[in-house]
Design an enzyme around this catalytic site. Structure first.
Site, short mmCIF file in Angstrom:
data_model
loop_
_atom_site.label_atom_id
_atom_site.label_comp_id
_atom_site.label_asym_id
_atom_site.label_seq_id
_atom_site.Cartn_x
_atom_site.Cartn_y
_atom_site.Cartn_z
N LEU A 508 0.82 -1.21 0.00
CA LEU A 508 0.00 0.00 0.00
C LEU A 508 0.85 1.25 0.00
O LEU A 508 0.43 2.30 -0.46
CB LEU A 508 -0.89 0.04 1.25
N GLY A 511 5.21 3.34 5.48
CA GLY A 511 4.81 3.97 6.75
C GLY A 511 6.00 4.57 7.43
O GLY A 511 7.08 4.67 6.84
N GLY A 512 5.84 4.97 8.66
CA GLY A 512 6.90 5.62 9.41
C GLY A 512 8.17 4.79 9.46
O GLY A 512 9.26 5.31 9.43
N PHE A 513 8.05 3.46 9.53
CA PHE A 513 9.28 2.68 9.69
C PHE A 513 9.39 1.48 8.77
O PHE A 513 10.17 0.58 8.99
CB PHE A 513 9.46 2.25 11.15
N GLY A 514 8.61 1.46 7.72
CA GLY A 514 8.74 0.36 6.77
C GLY A 514 7.52 0.28 5.88
O GLY A 514 6.58 1.06 6.02
N PRO A 515 7.51 -0.70 4.97
CA PRO A 515 6.40 -0.81 4.03
C PRO A 515 5.09 -1.24 4.69
O PRO A 515 5.11 -1.88 5.75
CB PRO A 515 6.87 -1.89 3.05
N LYS A 530 1.99 -3.33 8.83
CA LYS A 530 3.17 -2.48 8.78
C LYS A 530 4.35 -3.34 9.17
O LYS A 530 4.38 -3.90 10.25
CB LYS A 530 3.00 -1.38 9.83
N ASP A 627 3.75 14.15 14.96
CA ASP A 627 3.87 14.01 13.52
C ASP A 627 2.49 13.99 12.86
O ASP A 627 2.20 13.16 12.00
CB ASP A 627 4.66 12.74 13.17
#
Ligand SMILES: *[C@@H]1O[C@H](CO)[C@@H](O)[C@H](O)[C@H]1NC(C)=O
Ligand SMILES: *[C@@H]1O[C@H](CO)[C@@H](O)[C@H](O)[C@H]1NC(C)=O
Ligand SMILES: *[C@@H]1O[C@H](CO)[C@@H](O)[C@H](O)[C@H]1NC(C)=O
Ligand SMILES: *[C@@H]1O[C@H](CO)[C@@H](O)[C@H](O)[C@H]1NC(C)=O
Ligand SMILES: *[C@@H]1O[C@H](CO)[C@@H](O)[C@H](O)[C@H]1NC(C)=O
Ligand SMILES: *[C@@H]1O[C@H](CO)[C@@H](O)[C@H](O)[C@H]1NC(C)=O
Ligand SMILES: *[C@@H]1O[C@H](CO)[C@@H](O)[C@H](O)[C@H]1NC(C)=O
Length: 818
Positions: A508, A511-515, A530, A627
């Site tokens: 999709l 994200g903040g720390f990975g796909p 996530k 954030d």
């Protein structure tokens, strides 16, 4: 010979009876029976009664579940301790006015216990989900011979009383199932303890786990949820006939349950027609401070503090060694020998869950002053509080000998007055100083004040440094433990299968720390996964952060975490899937922005404000998101906004307003100046980001990267300029400009500008923002916004520091060389 004498009595008559398919019936009389496979359906068709097998068990039980919900959700079980081994069970009303369940050989498996006979007994499943045995011609509730609402299992339905009937002796309590395959009583119970001033307790066997706190006229004092933001109405009744607690849905079309799960959590769920799934609205207990008596006697728990437990003022740890080792259960003792004639003062604690009231005394007629006098005159009295907080407070609650299980609940809770020696009171001492200094040496007094202020500042600084010196680096958390009972774990294989082995097609985005991947679980539930990228060490900290925060948060405007997967190197979080992606897809895209009219946009703004209010105030943690941006606001089927991505979130203690960090994280364009430049963040940083978001939603333009031919102002500067020129509406996205909403839009822009003012103190709190959004009160004039000139972004000022900026929509990290 197969048949026994039982068969003659019970099976033979059955053969002459009319066997019915009771698909649409809600009632059976003595000539009818319900066989395995038959059902009763309540009037209104919300509930069904029938035979079922729970989970993967093959045993048969008679129970009640929701009719129209595809996930079988059982709310009551008749024979929870005595399952049928096959499908030969028969449920019937006997002419002795008893409802019985018999097996294939005629053995009575389960029956109701009624001592009264009536002429025409019937059993009926009422629209509320209550199964009753009554006389056919008498449907008044007080004449019911038996009702399932008197024998709850693990679920409290609307209208069901939980508590004691002091006349009949019924103690209606919730008892957990043993497991999802076995409805027999597990070790958790939730019931009202009538001792002292009655209050509900959650027990594991005979050990207290959690206490809701006494009823304060509106809600239990230990709850962060108040009547105002709840969608139910509550009732607590205490008189000489009964003690109970019940609730009703304000919107009867919503299907809700409150249930005690097998892990010992009380959860309120609401059925979501669109996701076709249950959404949990709250979970109790919520954090470590909810653990019964975690800080012992005269201790007070504050989840935001380190250590979480502190002694009340005037008390010291009983066993200081244990205390240092974080075993606080020994509690605190009075520093000096007990002498009530010198313990003549009180310290007020605000926003606390009131102590265990099993050793309390109460009076509904006294006022607070009378209550205080009553306490002073009884040597055993250690604290007092108002019994009822409505209308300024009334009634008196006194605690005898000990105070146990007190916690801080920011934004909720009550005032508690704890008895101390007046020499312990700061105020008392000051009065002495004032008297002395006025009559004798004024200069000495001033000197004293200066020293005390200096000392306090120093102490505050030391404390602050200790807390924030190396916040991100210094925290090590056991994720498994954090998630323990709350957070379901998924196996890697399950997630791999759901996401088609993390295929590109299922991806999709980032994200903040990975796909992030889309997936479909075996039961059809659509999920978003996530996955922490393996290289990302920074990501691990954010992953942990996200788990810690979001597993504790429950609000309809926050994205819901369904579980996690921690296997070998893998770290994944599983969320409910949001079909409409994020807000930035809609507002910054010309073709889709036309789909989002002003009323919907206003709803979205309000939803974000409510979510933020929960984070800042109503959740027990007091969280700064740090954030907030359009791509972190997800949209569900109905375009309801849900704030997501808590990788950078931080908690705040009850009494601190701002903190400083070496690592500035966030997104340019949404960060306020004091944070981007000096690394100071506060609840007002989120308010700034919210203001930017409001202006972006109205204008359809990104703040960062905003270009205007005539000037170098950012979107904020542009909006402010137009506002001052009296041309406010020119900033609005042409696709939603519509004169009939002009005043609403103008007002929203003004509110947005108030949120993005340069100085944090000028910005409204998020609760004030919510008031602005829901009332017509006049708004103040906004002062100049922060970063209103586009080039003002801290490129130059930050050039000597390390930083990494991927692109304007990605989260950035700046290390300040301090
Ligand atoms: C039981 O209900 C059925 C169906 O409503 C009815 O025909 C029958 O007369 C009832 N029997 C008694 C004893 O009330
Ligand atoms: C009740 O039922 C039993 C057996 O089912 C029968 O023997 C008895 O006569 C009945 N009593 C009445 C009062 O109908
Ligand atoms: C029926 O119940 C009786 C009494 O509980 C029991 O002894 C008998 O084994 C059961 N029969 C079957 C087929 O389960
Ligand atoms: C049925 O109720 C009576 C009084 O209400 C009680 O004495 C008796 O123990 C109960 N029997 C069962 C099996 O629960
Ligand atoms: C959910 O769906 C049911 C059945 O279709 C309907 O009766 C109910 O009103 C719906 N509830 C909401 C809140 O839309
Ligand atoms: C308690 O304090 C009062 C006042 O200081 C004193 O007169 C009294 O002797 C004390 N009593 C005890 C038992 O210490
Ligand atoms: C203090 O109050 C408690 C509770 O009402 C009572 O049991 C006790 O006797 C009182 N003690 C005195 C000395 O009045």
């Amino acid at each position: 010979m197969r048949a026994t004498s039982y068969d003659h009595l019970l099976i033979w008559p059955v053969m002459f009876l009319m066997v019915i398919k009771c698909d649409a019936l809600d009632v059976v009389n003595v000539t009818q029976i319900i066989r395995d496979g038959d059902t009763l359906v309540s009037a209104g068709a919300r509930f069904v009664l029938g035979f079922f097998s729970p989970g993967s068990s093959s045993r048969r039980y008679v129970g009640i579940w929701f009719n129209r919900i595809p996930v079988q959700t059982v709310v009551w079980v008749a024979n929870r301790e005595t399952p049928l081994l096959d499908s030969s069970g028969v449920l019937q009303v006997t002419n002795k006015s008893v409802l019985t369940l018999v097996n294939g050989t005629g053995g009575v498996i389960w029956s109701t216990n009624t001592s009264k006979f009536v002429r025409n007994p019937i059993a009926q499943l009422l629209g509320t989900g209550n199964l009753v045995v009554r006389d056919q011609n008498d449907n008044s509730p007080q004449n019911f011979l038996w009702q399932s609402f008197d024998h709850p299992c693990d679920t409290q339905l609307p209208g069901m009383k939980l508590g004691r009937d002091l006349v009949t002796g019924f103690d209606r309590m919730l008892t957990s199932w043993k497991s999802s395959d076995d409805p027999s009583p597990g070790s958790y119970t939730y019931r009202i303890d009538p001792r002292g001033y009655p209050q509900p307790f959650l027990w594991k066997d005979s050990i207290e786990q959690f206490r809701d706190g006494p009823w304060d006229g509106m809600w239990f004092s230990g709850s962060a949820i108040t009547q105002v933001d709840s969608s139910d109405s509550f009732q607590f009744v205490l008189n000489d006939k009964e003690i109970y607690y019940s609730y009703n849905e304000l919107d009867p079309s919503v299907i809700t349950t409150r249930a005690l799960n097998t892990y010992g959590s009380i959860q309120r769920h609401e059925w979501n027609n669109h996701t076709q799934g249950w959404a949990a609205y709250y979970t109790k207990p919520i954090d470590n401070c909810d653990t019964y008596a975690v800080c012992g006697a005269f201790g007070i728990c504050n989840f935001g503090n380190s250590p979480q437990c502190q002694c009340m003022k005037g008390f010291v740890p009983k066993m200081s060694r244990n205390w240092d080792e974080k075993d606080w259960t020994g509690g605190c003792v009075y520093g000096a020998p007990w002498n009530c004639s010198i313990r003549d003062g009180f310290i007020k604690y605000s926003n606390v869950k009131l102590p265990d009231t099993r050793n309390s005394w109460y009076d509904t007629t006294m006022n607070l002053d009378q209550c205080k006098m009553k306490c002073l005159h009884n040597c055993s009295c250690v604290a007092f509080a108002n019994l009822d907080v409505r209308d300024g407070g009334s009634g008196c609650l006194l605690w005898i000998n000990s105070l146990i299980d007190v916690r801080v609940i920011s934004g909720a809770g009550e005032d508690l007055y704890v008895r101390v020696a007046s020499s312990e009171l700061g105020g008392g001492r000051n009065r002495v100083i004032v008297a002395v200094s006025c009559s004798l040496v004024a200069a000495l007094f001033l000197c004293g004040i200066t020293i005390s202020i200096m000392w306090r500042r120093r102490r505050w600084k030391i404390k602050e440094q200790a807390k924030y010196g190396a916040p991100e680096e210094g925290r090590s958390i056991n994720i498994r433990k954090m998630g323990e009972s709350e957070l379901p774990e998924y196996a890697f294989d399950v997630i791999a299968e759901a996401t088609n082995n993390f295929s590109l097609a299922n991806r999709l985005g980032e994200g903040g720390f990975g796909p992030v991947y889309k997936g479909v679980l075996n039961d059809g539930q659509v999920i978003a996964v996530k996955r922490l990228s393996k290289e990302s060490r920074q990501g691990l900290a954010e992953f942990k952060n996200e788990v810690i925060f979001i597993s504790k948060l429950q609000h309809r405007n926050l994205v819901k975490l369904m579980g996690c997967c921690i296997e070998a190197e893998e770290r994944m979080l599983i969320y409910e899937y949001m079909p409409n992606k994020s807000l930035d897809y809609f507002i910054f895209d010309q073709s889709s922005s036309a789909l989002l009219g002003w009323p919907k946009r206003l709803e979205i703004i309000k939803g974000i404000a409510r979510g933020l209010l929960y984070l800042h105030q109503d959740s027990r943690l007091r969280i700064v998101h740090r954030d907030l941006k359009a791509s972190n606001v997800l949209l569900d089927f109905e375009m309801n906004p849900k704030i997501s991505d808590f990788g950078l979130a931080r908690t705040f203690n009850g009494n601190e307003d701002a903190a400083r960090t070496k690592r500035v994280v966030g997104t340019y364009g949404y960060m306020p100046p004091e944070y981007a430049i000096d690394g100071v963040f506060s609840l007002k940083s989120d308010v700034f980001s919210f203001g930017v978001l409001v202006l972006e939603i109205l204008s359809g333009k990104r703040n960062r990267g905003f270009i205007h031919l005539d000037h170098h102002h950012s979107l904020l500067g542009h909006a402010w300029m137009l506002f001052r020129e009296g041309a406010t509406l020119e900033v609005v996205d042409p696709s939603i400009r519509n004169s009939s909403y002009a005043s609403q839009m103008e007002r929203s822009i003004q509110m947005g500008l108030l949120c993005v003012q340069q100085h944090p103190d000028d910005r409204p709190s998020i609760s004030l923002v919510n008031v602005m959004l829901t009332s017509d009160c006049e708004l103040p004039e906004p002062k100049e916004p922060g970063f209103y000139i586009q080039r003002n972004v801290p490129h130059e000022s930050a050039s000597s520091r390390t930083k990494s900026i991927s692109n304007d929509q990605m989260t950035i990290t700046t290390l300040h060389g301090r």
